[in-house]
Each structure stands twice: as structure tokens, then as C-alpha cells.
Motif scaffolding. Structure first.
Motif, mmCIF file in Angstrom:
data_model
loop_
_atom_site.group_PDB
_atom_site.id
_atom_site.type_symbol
_atom_site.label_atom_id
_atom_site.label_comp_id
_atom_site.label_asym_id
_atom_site.label_seq_id
_atom_site.Cartn_x
_atom_site.Cartn_y
_atom_site.Cartn_z
ATOM 1 N N HIS A 125 -1.500 23.063 24.608
ATOM 2 C CA HIS A 125 -0.989 21.859 23.937
ATOM 3 C C HIS A 125 -2.114 20.946 23.458
ATOM 4 O O HIS A 125 -2.105 20.474 22.324
ATOM 5 C CB HIS A 125 -0.065 21.089 24.882
ATOM 6 N N THR A 184 2.568 29.043 24.543
ATOM 7 C CA THR A 184 2.559 27.618 24.171
ATOM 8 C C THR A 184 2.039 27.427 22.753
ATOM 9 O O THR A 184 2.588 26.613 21.982
ATOM 10 C CB THR A 184 1.691 26.821 25.158
ATOM 11 N N GLU A 188 4.080 25.537 19.801
ATOM 12 C CA GLU A 188 3.557 24.286 19.245
ATOM 13 C C GLU A 188 3.811 24.150 17.747
ATOM 14 O O GLU A 188 3.888 23.047 17.216
ATOM 15 C CB GLU A 188 2.054 24.188 19.513
ATOM 16 N N LEU A 193 9.024 20.593 17.780
ATOM 17 C CA LEU A 193 7.839 19.912 18.301
ATOM 18 C C LEU A 193 7.303 18.909 17.287
ATOM 19 O O LEU A 193 6.870 17.810 17.645
ATOM 20 C CB LEU A 193 6.767 20.947 18.651
ATOM 21 N N VAL A 211 8.171 22.282 25.613
ATOM 22 C CA VAL A 211 7.372 23.491 25.833
ATOM 23 C C VAL A 211 7.797 24.209 27.116
ATOM 24 O O VAL A 211 8.050 25.418 27.105
ATOM 25 C CB VAL A 211 5.871 23.150 25.885
#
Length: 303
Positions: A125, A184, A188, A193, A211
Motif C-alpha cells: 500500500h 495488494t 490498489e 480504492l 484491502v
């Protein structure tokens, strides 16, 4: 109740119903997996043995001073799996060993999954120095050979079941972190997101609300596979004499059997039962893990 509050409640109810429906679908799919159900049956048997061990075999049977059999007595009606070099029942040792081996394997896996998931999500992230540092730390742990690192840590921390759990947990998370990080990075770039960021959602909100729920199926599938590795690690460390000498595990039974000359004495019954138990438990966790992985496969190529 205002229209906004009513819509929020309705939205939560829909989400809850969807989760329940998803769990039911997963249960039905898993029940159709013969290998997965076979793994569950084996695990249920060993769990029952571990739970009932104190009822079936008093703890006094583990004491050398309370041994009632002869040294390396072969299997008989009195001792179905024979005795060890001190005259203790191997069946009692194996039953009590199940408690320690399963406990260490499960507890260490929980530690490894928590660390691996947290590091994997954070490194995927965050950008910049923080994310890069977490990624490099993961690489560092992956490069170092696992067993020597575990041996060094176990030697430094001392011989105890808690230390063995900590050692296995803190040395077996990197592979999970690498897997979760890759997932992840894929998440993303998804639109929800971007909407969360546009609406002012912070980093913690994005990671925990968006996530984490999407990587949990991967975490669960990896957990069942990681437990088997943790049990093997506990067996290895116990066999090397790094576990608590006052506790009985499958690894410590093997270690004591080799040290007492069970092979030269032809006492196969001291080594075969704990070794077979390790193989069966590892196999069962792998069967369950593969079944879960197959069901959660987004390509729909399950059994």
C-alpha cells in the motif's frame, strides 16, 4: 429514522446476507471435495486425541519414575505401541505429544500470518521509503536460510515451548508477506480504492476496509498450508534438542528415541508412531489447504 440512516442499515444487512451466502457456498463446495474432507477427518481424529489425552493417559505415565514397562518392550496388549528406553508407554507419549505439536503449529502459524499479512499489506500500500524498507526487510528474511536462523534464535532465547512458538512465528512470515504484497498491489489499482482516496479515506481505512477483506481468502488458504510447515519446524527443532525438555512432543520423542539407540536395538515402535503422526497431520493440512485454494481460485478450476 432518517432516509440516510435507513439506507445505511439496509446496506449493512445486504452485506451481511452476502457474507452468509458466501460462507454457505464455500461450505457446500468444500463438502464436495473428497480430499479436503479426508484432511478434515484426519485432523478431527488428532484433535480428539489431543483433547482426550489427559483423560486416557494420566500425566504420571510420562514420568520416568512412574514407568511400569521394561526398556524397549515391543507392542503388546498392555502396551499397544510398545515402550521406550525408560519403560514408558509410547502410545501415551504420542497422545500427549499431539497436544504440544498441534498447539505449537497453530500458535506459530497465527503469529506468522498476522506479521506476514500486516507487512504484506503495508509494503504493497505505502510507497516511498516506508514501503521500500518493509519490502527490503522481507527480502532479507527470505534470503537467510530458515533453519539456521531458527536454530540461532532458539538457542539464544532458551528452551521453552513459548520460545519455540515465537521462533517459528517470527521466521516463517516472509513468504506470506510476499504473497500478500503481490495481491495488494493488484487491489490498489481497482476503482473502489480510487474512490476511497478521493472521498478522503485515510491509509488505515483503505487497508482495513478495502484491502484486507479482499486478501483474506488468500490468507486463509495460505494458513492451512503454513500450519503443516510450522509443525515440521517444531518437529525439527525438537529433534535437534532445542525444545523444552520437560514437555513431550512428536519431535522430542524422535530425538529421545535416536539418542537412546532405538535403531540399534531394533525398537522401530519408538520412532515409527510419532513419525507417522507428523506425516499424517502435515498431509491432512495440505489436503485441506489445497481444497480451500481450489475453491477460492477465481479461475474456477477447482476440483
Amino acid at each position: 429514522m432518517s432516509a440516510g440512516a435507513s439506507a445505511a442499515v439496509s446496506g449493512r444487512r445486504v452485506a451481511r446476507d452476502r457474507r452468509r451466502a458466501s460462507v454457505r457456498r464455500f461450505g457446500r463446495s468444500f463438502a464436495r471435495s473428497r480430499s479436503g474432507m479426508a484432511g478434515v477427518a484426519i485432523l478431527a481424529f488428532f484433535a480428539l486425541v489431543a483433547i482426550t489425552a489427559p483423560l486416557l493417559f494420566p500425566r504420571s505415565m510420562l514420568e520416568v519414575t512412574q514407568a511400569t514397562g521394561d526398556s524397549f518392550e515391543p507392542p503388546s496388549l498392555t502396551f499397544p505401541l510398545g515402550t521406550d528406553d525408560t519403560g514408558r508407554s509410547v502410545l501415551a507419549l504420542v497422545a500427549w505429544g499431539a497436544r504440544v505439536s498441534l498447539t505449537v503449529g497453530l500458535a506459530a502459524t497465527v503469529i506468522a500470518m498476522v506479521i506476514g499479512t500486516a507487512v504484506g499489506i503495508a509494503s504493497g500500500h505505502y510507497r516511498g521509503v516506508f514501503g521500500g524498507t518493509l519490502d527490503r526487510v522481507t527480502d532479507w528474511f527470505l534470503v537467510i536460510p530458515y533453519l539456521p536462523l531458527a536454530i540461532v534464535l532458539a538457542t539464544v532465547l532458551g528452551k521453552s515451548m513459548l520460545n519455540i512458538i515465537i521462533v517459528i512465528g517470527v521466521t516463517s512470515w516472509p513468504a506470506t508477506a510476499r504473497l500478500i504484497r503481490a495481491q495488494t498491489l493488484a487491489i490498489e489499482g481497482r476503482p473502489y480504492l480510487e474512490r476511497a482516496r478521493a472521498l478522503g479515506g485515510g491509509h488505515v481505512h483503505q487497508m482495513t476496509k478495502h484491502v484486507l477483506p479482499n486478501v483474506m481468502p488468500l490468507v486463509l488458504a495460505n494458513t492451512t498450508l503454513a500450519v503443516s510447515l510450522s509443525i515440521l519446524a517444531e518437529t525439527t527443532l525438537s529433534f535437534l534438542g532445542l525444545s523444552d525438555p520437560l514437555t513431550v512432543s512428536w519431535g522430542s520423542i524422535l530425538e529421545e528415541g535416536f539418542a537412546s539407540g532405538a535403531i540399534s536395538q531394533g525398537a522401530w515402535w519408538v520412532l515409527a508412531p510419532p513419525g507417522l503422526c507428523v506425516v499424517l497431520v502435515v498431509l491432512s493440512f495440505n489436503l485441506v489447504g489445497r481444497a480451500v485454494e481450489s475453491i477460492l481460485d477465481p479461475r474456477g478450476e477447482g476440483e
